[in-house]
Write an enzyme that holds these catalytic residues in place. Structure first.
Site, PDB file in Angstrom:
ATOM      1  N   LYS A  14       0.820  -1.221   0.000  1.00  0.00           N
ATOM      2  CA  LYS A  14       0.000   0.000   0.000  1.00  0.00           C
ATOM      3  C   LYS A  14       0.852   1.269   0.000  1.00  0.00           C
ATOM      4  O   LYS A  14       0.498   2.253  -0.640  1.00  0.00           O
ATOM      5  CB  LYS A  14      -0.959  -0.004   1.182  1.00  0.00           C
ATOM      6  CG  LYS A  14      -0.330   0.203   2.545  1.00  0.00           C
ATOM      7  CD  LYS A  14      -1.391   0.261   3.623  1.00  0.00           C
ATOM      8  CE  LYS A  14      -0.771   0.429   5.002  1.00  0.00           C
ATOM      9  NZ  LYS A  14      -0.117   1.711   5.195  1.00  0.00           N
ATOM     10  N   THR A  15       1.986   1.230   0.723  1.00  0.00           N
ATOM     11  CA  THR A  15       2.846   2.417   0.760  1.00  0.00           C
ATOM     12  C   THR A  15       3.405   2.721  -0.626  1.00  0.00           C
ATOM     13  O   THR A  15       3.454   3.873  -1.064  1.00  0.00           O
ATOM     14  CB  THR A  15       3.990   2.218   1.770  1.00  0.00           C
ATOM     15  OG1 THR A  15       3.434   1.935   3.063  1.00  0.00           O
ATOM     16  CG2 THR A  15       4.859   3.455   1.846  1.00  0.00           C
ATOM     17  N   ASP A  54      -3.999   7.482   4.851  1.00  0.00           N
ATOM     18  CA  ASP A  54      -3.479   6.134   5.088  1.00  0.00           C
ATOM     19  C   ASP A  54      -4.124   5.564   6.357  1.00  0.00           C
ATOM     20  O   ASP A  54      -4.483   6.317   7.263  1.00  0.00           O
ATOM     21  CB  ASP A  54      -1.953   6.204   5.249  1.00  0.00           C
ATOM     22  CG  ASP A  54      -1.299   4.836   5.222  1.00  0.00           C
ATOM     23  OD1 ASP A  54      -1.954   3.864   4.786  1.00  0.00           O
ATOM     24  OD2 ASP A  54      -0.127   4.741   5.630  1.00  0.00           O
ATOM     25  N   GLU A  55      -4.244   4.243   6.426  1.00  0.00           N
ATOM     26  CA  GLU A  55      -4.793   3.552   7.603  1.00  0.00           C
ATOM     27  C   GLU A  55      -6.160   4.128   7.991  1.00  0.00           C
ATOM     28  O   GLU A  55      -6.433   4.438   9.158  1.00  0.00           O
ATOM     29  CB  GLU A  55      -3.829   3.657   8.794  1.00  0.00           C
ATOM     30  CG  GLU A  55      -2.422   3.152   8.520  1.00  0.00           C
ATOM     31  CD  GLU A  55      -2.323   1.634   8.436  1.00  0.00           C
ATOM     32  OE1 GLU A  55      -3.372   0.961   8.444  1.00  0.00           O
ATOM     33  OE2 GLU A  55      -1.200   1.119   8.345  1.00  0.00           O
ATOM     34  N   GLN A  72      -7.639  -5.031   9.785  1.00  0.00           N
ATOM     35  CA  GLN A  72      -6.585  -4.588  10.698  1.00  0.00           C
ATOM     36  C   GLN A  72      -7.041  -3.406  11.549  1.00  0.00           C
ATOM     37  O   GLN A  72      -6.223  -2.641  12.054  1.00  0.00           O
ATOM     38  CB  GLN A  72      -5.322  -4.222   9.917  1.00  0.00           C
ATOM     39  CG  GLN A  72      -4.718  -5.392   9.156  1.00  0.00           C
ATOM     40  CD  GLN A  72      -3.396  -5.043   8.497  1.00  0.00           C
ATOM     41  OE1 GLN A  72      -2.407  -4.785   9.157  1.00  0.00           O
ATOM     42  NE2 GLN A  72      -3.395  -5.043   7.168  1.00  0.00           N
ATOM     43  N   ARG A  87       2.273 -10.394  10.681  1.00  0.00           N
ATOM     44  CA  ARG A  87       3.570  -9.714  10.856  1.00  0.00           C
ATOM     45  C   ARG A  87       4.706 -10.620  10.396  1.00  0.00           C
ATOM     46  O   ARG A  87       5.824 -10.166  10.155  1.00  0.00           O
ATOM     47  CB  ARG A  87       3.820  -9.358  12.329  1.00  0.00           C
ATOM     48  CG  ARG A  87       2.860  -8.389  13.002  1.00  0.00           C
ATOM     49  CD  ARG A  87       2.618  -7.150  12.218  1.00  0.00           C
ATOM     50  NE  ARG A  87       1.435  -7.314  11.359  1.00  0.00           N
ATOM     51  CZ  ARG A  87       1.144  -6.538  10.330  1.00  0.00           C
ATOM     52  NH1 ARG A  87       1.952  -5.570   9.985  1.00  0.00           N
ATOM     53  NH2 ARG A  87       0.047  -6.750   9.608  1.00  0.00           N
TER      54      ARG A  87
END
Length: 765
Positions: free
Chosen positions: A33-34, A225-226, A256, A619
């Site tokens: 995504k980044t 973002d997020e 998430q 993770r």
């Protein structure tokens, strides 16, 4: 930009280049995504959109910095530095400082951290003569924070019958008074806490149509973002800013969303289509981080949530190892087994310590793993501990800087007025506070008041206070005309801080001295970086005001030191969000621990706990292991545990073991023998965590009258009957071992060590 298609997959490319209108990018864990966001911004600039017309909001300074650096390599820093890119709090702080005439604050307002807020609340509780054991500062601060994030002002709180009734039921009926006093004192001190930055931005836009229109015109393109972590206050600001142009792109993953306790609302992302019905949706489902097995295992868990945006994440990486399982008799054994596993993998695969992370549900669980790692001489770092900026000597120095920038900062004043010692004690501060309250002034202004002689402060002490205030005023005059580093260096010597620290020649004293040196180095580095980014002015002056604003918004995630990098990471799952490790151990996977016993009665909370486990699992890049202990001490009492429902929800094909759901026990896939807990042990095998069986040497059918005896009645020399091994004699007992153990010589000449709590035996005689 010509190579953008080579840098992105098809979905990422479409998401990055569809820049007009509303867009929802659902980005699974490790889906790039980044990278997608970075290229979307770079693509906008390449299409002729002015960088200053782009607003990009993140949740950490680290994320904003990494994104800006990537953009700089694509479109050059001439464009990247003009972007409005940063955390919600840093961007809104910048806006509030730019509009002082509309906020009632001056442009140099202080930002209180959590410690400052709690200190102020404590003093208010004392002033109002409330019971400090009932009105605990951390609880009150949390209550006020929730109110602010729901846009409830002190006046609205006092008029809200539901909130007042809740407080009465909690036997804290005067929270509304504390909230009102807290807001009043913050205003008087020209200070805002983190929640105020959001609340006051909402009020600014609500009450000043011209200001809102100004920023609507400026921010023609908005990226968040997020988005699943936004709260109601952030949601409203974004909605207001996007009203004019509608070019709002949000990126996030509902799977998430794990910060409901901070006010985050999963509804913001789930209901995005209702706010922007003409939106375009892009699903980034390919996971570039983890093995196929880890991704599939995570999918098999999260599918049990009903409240979600459906997606099917996948990975083209290697299939990888199955999810490991460590099952221990006790929590101490759990720590021992995990430390052994880490050690084995490091020596066999020549990995680094920083390849490993141990994730737990609560910070209290860290002790056992710290003990186990220390015994194996494995270096580790605990996240969420005391950060650099929370150390006493650093907070003292920062308080000096804050008071120089904002003379009305009462919390900074109280912290340093007698540091180094000036003969100004707590009694003086209490009397000064009482006088300041009567005059409706800050402590600083109260000292300067011509009426201070009317206070109960002795004349000699008044002179000491005036000398301190004059010293600060002289420095304040230099804040806007002196380079930040030069100012800080002058302050640290003229204040007497360095002289005071040099007097302490202990190891701890030297460490404090070195920390101040490190802070000064950090200020110089900040100045250099800011000057480098400001390419339009070579003689650009970086003031201490700018540094204070920057440091107030730094989080622990932005502060990792070089010496902490090659260590095993220990942290809660919440703290692990956004991180990745080759090997991840998710520990304490027991009912009432993970999921927490605070959440098992609510479907929404259970689903959030499941999302938390999903975050933990994703993770891991190479290997994920779950562990649990059959028994654990709680408030001094040993209690039995069942394996977490979330472990049982992982499909059997992705586990190294299968689960017997009836008894919550683990068995090998190729073993159909029905076994009991007492005959299963856990250990690393060939560097892969698995669960194996002790061999069963005989099959035994217990007597018809077999009823297990109370293990407390068992003594050495007794003859007993075991439900699986038959008859034998107790030859030794060790009650000092965790759970207590006994050694039995059975009639078939085999000697076995059994744990009292789990061995089913009947006393024969």
């Amino acid at each position: 930009m010509a190579n953008i298609q080579n840098e992105l997959n098809e979905i990422q490319y479409n998401a990055a280049t569809s820049i007009n209108g509303a867009s929802l990018i659902i980005a699974g864990a490790g889906s790039g995504k980044t990278r997608t966001l970075t290229y979307r911004i770079a693509y906008m600039i390449a299409q002729g959109i002015e960088p200053q017309n782009i607003l990009a909001l993140t949740f950490t300074n680290k994320a904003a910095k990494e994104m800006r650096e990537r953009i700089k390599t694509i479109v050059g820093w001439q464009n990247s530095y003009k972007l409005w890119m940063g955390t919600f709090h840093s961007i809104f702080s910048r806006i509030l400082r730019s509009e002082p005439q509309a906020t009632g604050y001056t442009a140099n307002f202080t930002i209180y951290d959590t410690a400052d807020s709690r200190s102020l609340i404590k003093s208010i509780v004392r002033e109002l003569d409330y019971d400090e054991t009932k009105y605990k500062a951390n609880e009150i601060q949390s209550r006020i924070s929730k109110a602010k994030n729901s846009l409830i002002t002190p006046q609205a709180y006092a008029a809200n019958a539901i909130l007042l009734d809740e407080d009465k039921k909690q036997r804290k009926p005067y929270i509304f008074n504390i909230y009102a006093a807290y807001a009043q004192k913050c205003k008087l001190a020209n200070a805002m806490d983190f929640d105020d930055l959001l609340l006051n931005t909402n009020i600014l836009f609500r009450d000043n149509a011209d200001v809102l229109e100004k920023y609507q015109n400026q921010f023609k393109y908005i990226l968040i973002d997020e988005y699943q972590d936004t709260n109601y206050s952030q949601y409203l600001i974004i909605k207001k800013l996007a009203q004019k142009h509608g070019n709002v792109c949000v990126v996030g993953d509902d799977a998430q969303s794990i910060y409901a306790f901070r006010g985050a609302r999963i509804e913001n992302i789930l209901n995005y289509k209702n706010d922007y019905p003409d939106y375009k949706e892009f699903k980034l489902e390919e996971n570039y981080r983890s093995t196929q097995t880890i991704v599939n295992a995570a999918n098999s868990v999260i599918k049990h949530n009903s409240n979600q945006l459906r997606k099917k994440c996948f990975s083209k990486n290697d299939e990888g190892d199955k999810i490991g399982v460590i099952k221990a008799y006790t929590d101490q054994e759990e720590g021992f087994l995990i430390a052994n596993s880490i050690s084995d993998i490091i020596y066999s695969k020549h990995t680094q310590y920083n390849d490993f992370a141990i994730l737990y549900r609560t910070n209290a669980q860290s002790r056992i793993f710290e003990d186990a790692l220390r015994k194996k001489s494995i270096p580790y770092k605990i996240y969420g501990g005391l950060s650099f900026y929370q150390r006493a000597e650093i907070k003292d120095f920062i308080a000096y800087l804050r008071l120089c920038v904002n003379n009305n900062d009462d919390e900074a004043f109280k912290r340093i007025v007698n540091y180094p010692a000036r003969g100004i004690g707590n009694t003086t501060i209490e009397r000064l506070q009482a006088f300041a309250n009567s005059q409706q002034k800050s402590l600083f202004d109260a000292v300067k008041s011509e009426y201070i002689y009317q206070s109960e402060i002795k004349s000699a002490t008044q002179n000491k206070l005036r000398n301190f205030v004059e010293f600060i005023e002289n420095l304040t005059a230099k804040t806007l005309i002196t380079d930040a580093f030069d100012f800080a260096q002058e302050l640290v010597f003229t204040s007497g801080i360095i002289a005071d620290l040099k007097q302490d020649t202990s190891v701890e004293g030297m460490s404090r001295y070195e920390n101040i040196e490190s802070l000064l180095n950090g200020i110089q580095e900040f100045c250099d970086n800011e000057k480098e980014n400001n390419i339009e002015q070579s003689d650009f002056l970086i003031t201490i005001n700018e540094y204070i604003d920057n440091v107030a918004l730094i989080t622990d995630a932005d502060n990792e030191k070089e010496e902490d990098k090659n260590k095993v990471s220990l942290m809660t799952v919440h703290q692990a969000k956004g991180m990745e490790y080759n090997y991840v151990y998710i520990v304490g996977m027991e009912e009432n621990l993970f999921p927490s016993n605070m959440s098992i009665l609510s479907l929404n909370e259970i689903e959030e706990e499941r999302r938390l486990f999903y975050v933990a699992l994703t993770r891991a890049k190479i290997k994920a292991c779950v562990s649990f202990a059959a028994s654990r001490y709680r408030w001094g009492k040993l209690e039995s545990n069942n394996v977490s429902r979330f472990v049982r929800e992982i499909d059997d094909e992705f586990l190294e073991t299968t689960l017997d759901d009836n008894r919550s026990t683990f068995m090998l896939n190729d073993d159909n023998d029905d076994d009991d807990f007492g005959n299963i042990i856990s250990k690393p095998v060939s560097n892969v965590i698995t669960v194996i069986k002790r061999p069963t040497l005989n099959q035994y059918t217990p007597s018809e009258d077999f009823i297990p005896s109370d293990y407390k009645d068992i003594r050495i020399g007794m003859r007993i009957e075991h439900e699986r091994f038959g008859y034998g004699k107790v030859v030794d007992i060790d009650k000092n071992e965790p759970d207590g153990r006994m050694v039995v010589m059975f009639d078939d000449n085999t000697k076995k060590t059994l744990i009292f709590k789990y061995a089913k035996v009947r006393i024969v005689r």
